[in-house]
Design an enzyme around this catalytic site. Structure first.
Site, short mmCIF file in Angstrom:
data_model
loop_
_atom_site.label_atom_id
_atom_site.label_comp_id
_atom_site.label_asym_id
_atom_site.label_seq_id
_atom_site.Cartn_x
_atom_site.Cartn_y
_atom_site.Cartn_z
N LYS A 210 -2.95 5.91 -4.12
CA LYS A 210 -4.10 6.78 -3.83
C LYS A 210 -3.96 8.12 -4.53
O LYS A 210 -2.84 8.65 -4.64
CB LYS A 210 -4.23 7.01 -2.32
CG LYS A 210 -4.11 5.72 -1.51
CD LYS A 210 -4.34 5.90 -0.03
CE LYS A 210 -3.93 4.64 0.72
NZ LYS A 210 -2.53 4.60 1.16
N TYR B 37 2.51 10.09 -0.19
CA TYR B 37 3.63 9.63 0.65
C TYR B 37 4.98 9.97 0.03
O TYR B 37 6.02 9.78 0.68
CB TYR B 37 3.56 8.10 0.89
CG TYR B 37 2.29 7.60 1.55
CD1 TYR B 37 1.39 8.48 2.15
CD2 TYR B 37 1.98 6.25 1.58
CE1 TYR B 37 0.22 8.02 2.74
CE2 TYR B 37 0.82 5.79 2.17
CZ TYR B 37 -0.06 6.68 2.75
OH TYR B 37 -1.22 6.22 3.33
N ASP C 113 0.85 -1.20 0.00
CA ASP C 113 0.00 0.00 0.00
C ASP C 113 0.88 1.25 0.00
O ASP C 113 1.74 1.39 0.87
CB ASP C 113 -0.87 0.02 1.26
CG ASP C 113 -1.75 1.26 1.32
OD1 ASP C 113 -2.83 1.25 0.68
OD2 ASP C 113 -1.36 2.25 1.97
N HIS D 285 -7.94 9.31 -1.75
CA HIS D 285 -7.30 9.25 -0.43
C HIS D 285 -8.22 9.79 0.67
O HIS D 285 -8.36 9.18 1.74
CB HIS D 285 -5.97 10.01 -0.47
CG HIS D 285 -4.99 9.57 0.58
ND1 HIS D 285 -3.64 9.57 0.38
CD2 HIS D 285 -5.17 9.13 1.84
CE1 HIS D 285 -3.03 9.14 1.48
NE2 HIS D 285 -3.94 8.88 2.38
N1 LIG Z 1 -5.69 5.97 3.85
C1 LIG Z 1 -5.16 6.70 4.80
O1 LIG Z 1 -5.54 7.87 5.01
C2 LIG Z 1 -4.11 6.13 5.67
C3 LIG Z 1 -3.47 4.97 5.28
N2 LIG Z 1 -2.49 4.42 6.06
C4 LIG Z 1 -1.85 3.17 5.57
O2 LIG Z 1 -1.82 2.22 6.64
C5 LIG Z 1 -0.47 1.90 6.94
C6 LIG Z 1 -0.28 1.58 8.41
O3 LIG Z 1 -0.60 2.67 9.23
P1 LIG Z 1 0.50 3.51 10.04
O4 LIG Z 1 -0.14 4.77 10.47
O5 LIG Z 1 1.73 3.55 9.24
O6 LIG Z 1 0.73 2.72 11.38
P2 LIG Z 1 0.84 1.23 11.96
O7 LIG Z 1 -0.32 1.07 12.86
O8 LIG Z 1 1.11 0.24 10.91
O9 LIG Z 1 2.13 1.41 12.88
C7 LIG Z 1 3.39 1.68 12.34
C8 LIG Z 1 4.35 1.95 13.48
O10 LIG Z 1 4.50 0.77 14.29
C9 LIG Z 1 5.85 0.34 14.28
N3 LIG Z 1 5.82 -1.14 14.23
C10 LIG Z 1 5.61 -1.93 13.16
N4 LIG Z 1 5.60 -3.22 13.51
C11 LIG Z 1 5.82 -3.28 14.84
C12 LIG Z 1 5.94 -4.33 15.77
N5 LIG Z 1 5.83 -5.60 15.41
N6 LIG Z 1 6.15 -3.99 17.09
C13 LIG Z 1 6.27 -2.71 17.46
N7 LIG Z 1 6.17 -1.65 16.61
C14 LIG Z 1 5.94 -1.94 15.32
C15 LIG Z 1 6.49 0.98 13.05
O11 LIG Z 1 7.88 1.21 13.25
P3 LIG Z 1 9.05 0.87 12.18
O12 LIG Z 1 8.54 1.17 10.82
O13 LIG Z 1 10.13 1.80 12.61
O14 LIG Z 1 9.40 -0.58 12.37
C16 LIG Z 1 5.74 2.32 13.01
O15 LIG Z 1 6.28 3.23 13.94
C17 LIG Z 1 0.30 3.14 6.46
O16 LIG Z 1 1.69 2.92 6.40
C18 LIG Z 1 -0.39 3.41 5.16
O17 LIG Z 1 0.05 2.50 4.18
C19 LIG Z 1 -2.19 4.97 7.27
C20 LIG Z 1 -2.78 6.14 7.69
C21 LIG Z 1 -3.78 6.81 6.91
O1 LIG Z 2 -2.40 8.03 4.52
C1 LIG Z 2 -1.98 8.76 5.40
C2 LIG Z 2 -2.75 9.87 5.94
O2 LIG Z 2 -3.97 9.98 5.29
C3 LIG Z 2 -2.00 11.16 5.81
O3 LIG Z 2 -1.70 11.40 4.46
C4 LIG Z 2 -2.81 12.29 6.37
O4 LIG Z 2 -3.34 11.94 7.58
C5 LIG Z 2 -2.04 13.58 6.42
O5 LIG Z 2 -0.90 13.58 5.73
C6 LIG Z 2 -1.75 14.09 7.79
O6 LIG Z 2 -0.79 14.80 7.92
O7 LIG Z 2 -2.49 13.83 8.73
#
Ligand SMILES: NC(=O)C1=CN([C@@H]2O[C@H](COP(=O)(O)OP(=O)(O)OC[C@H]3O[C@@H](n4cnc5c(N)ncnc54)[C@H](OP(=O)(O)O)[C@@H]3O)[C@@H](O)[C@H]2O)C=CC1
Ligand SMILES: O=C[C@H](O)[C@@H](O)[C@@H](O)[C@H](O)C(=O)O
Length: 294
Positions: free
Chosen positions: A76, A51, A46, A107
């Site tokens: 997105k 990003y 994803d 998005h």
């Molecule tokens: N459509 C939208 O608006 C949005 C979409 N997304 C999508 O969803 C994905 C996931 O959400 P996101 O907000 O990134 O957060 P997550 O809930 O996936 O958490 C990510 C965090 O957790 C850490 N982490 C990962 N695995 C572990 C583990 N096993 N134990 C402890 N810590 C861990 C990572 O650190 P590290 O990387 O340093 O290992 C990072 O700091 C995004 O990356 C994106 O692709 C997210 C937000 C908004």
């Molecule tokens: O997908 C990730 C999120 O939607 C992110 O793009 C937004 O939440 C925005 O950039 C923010 O700053 O809050």
């Protein structure tokens, strides 16, 4: 019901349940994370134009050696691109160095200007109409289209006129943000849910929550596995844990079966510890119809 490894979209395509998230995964790290994930069993990635890492995600896919058709790739349409989706689609395809997307999402239902202001002169419904036109005219470029950050209220407006029912709604879902209303609505309409921020995003309190750690200890897994598996234990759900750390990428792919009682206990966390990692108000359009964001 045992945990799923894939779901079927309303297009008939198969979407792997667990995908690698890449928000905040920096160029320089994300190529490796994507390559490593794909070489170790992941088949779903994803990303998003917003990003600013699509080029590196594309490089990671190439470096993995997996043929393109073995990878389910989502990107997105960025909020500032809502006035010109066709141009934005071409830019994403070029950066990702791919002839097609498995899934292209709006998005946010929130058109914005390049300087981060809400673009109140443009209607996201008009953007959806252009996304539909592109999907219907170019099946070789778009295998499915969908939305992200859509509430029930916004779906009611969309589905009145939609020619294409979105294949997916990607929303924040974890035990502190279960969003039961929009989940039930999407399941009823055949729209797959994708859980974003399943761990609660960076520095999440959920990783230390006592219900989560208790269930993790019972199965001998990490708290992250419980949080990710929660979604794989529900019908029509996919989930996007993000990591740029090899051992976590490997670990997060391990899904366990949870009992209905454990799922209930995890849902109860929201009653006392509700939070959102991505509050819709950052767009300048208020709560976007989500009941907990009024
Ligand atoms: N459509 C939208 O608006 C949005 C979409 N997304 C999508 O969803 C994905 C996931 O959400 P996101 O907000 O990134 O957060 P997550 O809930 O996936 O958490 C990510 C965090 O957790 C850490 N982490 C990962 N695995 C572990 C583990 N096993 N134990 C402890 N810590 C861990 C990572 O650190 P590290 O990387 O340093 O290992 C990072 O700091 C995004 O990356 C994106 O692709 C997210 C937000 C908004
Ligand atoms: O997908 C990730 C999120 O939607 C992110 O793009 C937004 O939440 C925005 O950039 C923010 O700053 O809050």
């Amino acid at each position: 019901m045992p945990a799923t490894t894939s779901v079927t979209l309303n297009t008939g395509a198969v979407m792997p349940t667990v995908g690698l998230g890449t928000w905040k995964s920096k160029p320089g790290q994300v190529e490796h994370a994507v390559e490593f994930a794909l070489k170790n069993g992941y088949t779903h990635i994803d990303t998003a134009a917003g990003y600013q890492n699509e080029t590196e995600v594309g490089q990671g896919i190439k470096a993995s050696g997996l043929p393109r058709e073995k990878v389910f790739l989502t990107t997105k349409l960025d909020n500032p691109d809502q006035r010109h989706p066709a141009k934005a689609l071409e830019a994403s395809l070029k950066k990702l160095d791919t002839p097609y997307l498995d899934l292209w999402l709006m998005h946010w239902p929130a058109p914005m200007t390049r300087d981060g202001q809400p673009d109140k002169g443009h209607d996201w419904l008009d953007t959806w109409k252009v996304m539909e036109d592109l999907y219907l005219a170019h099946p070789e470029k778009l295998k499915a289209i969908g939305v992200s950050n859509f509430s029930v209220e916004y779906f009611e407006r969309l589905l009145k006129v939609a020619r294409v029912v979105p294949a997916v709604n990607q929303i924040e879902l974890h035990p502190s943000c279960p969003q039961d209303d929009v989940v039930a609505y999407c399941q009823n309409k055949g729209i797959v849910l994708t859980a974003y921020s399943p761990l609660g995003s960076d520095n999440s309190p959920l990783l230390k929550n006592e219900t989560v750690t208790k269930i993790a200890a019972k199965y001998g897994v990490q708290p992250a596995n419980v949080l990710i598996s929660l979604h794989a234990n529900k019908p029509m759900h996919t989930v996007l844990p993000k990591s740029v750390t090899n051992e976590r990428i490997l670990n997060n792919a391990k899904i366990i079966d949870l009992t209905p009682e454990e799922i209930g206990e995890l849902h109860d966390i929201d009653k006392t510890h509700h939070f959102r990692a991505c509050h819709p108000s950052w767009t300048g359009f208020g709560g976007l119809g989500f009941p907990d964001c009024k």
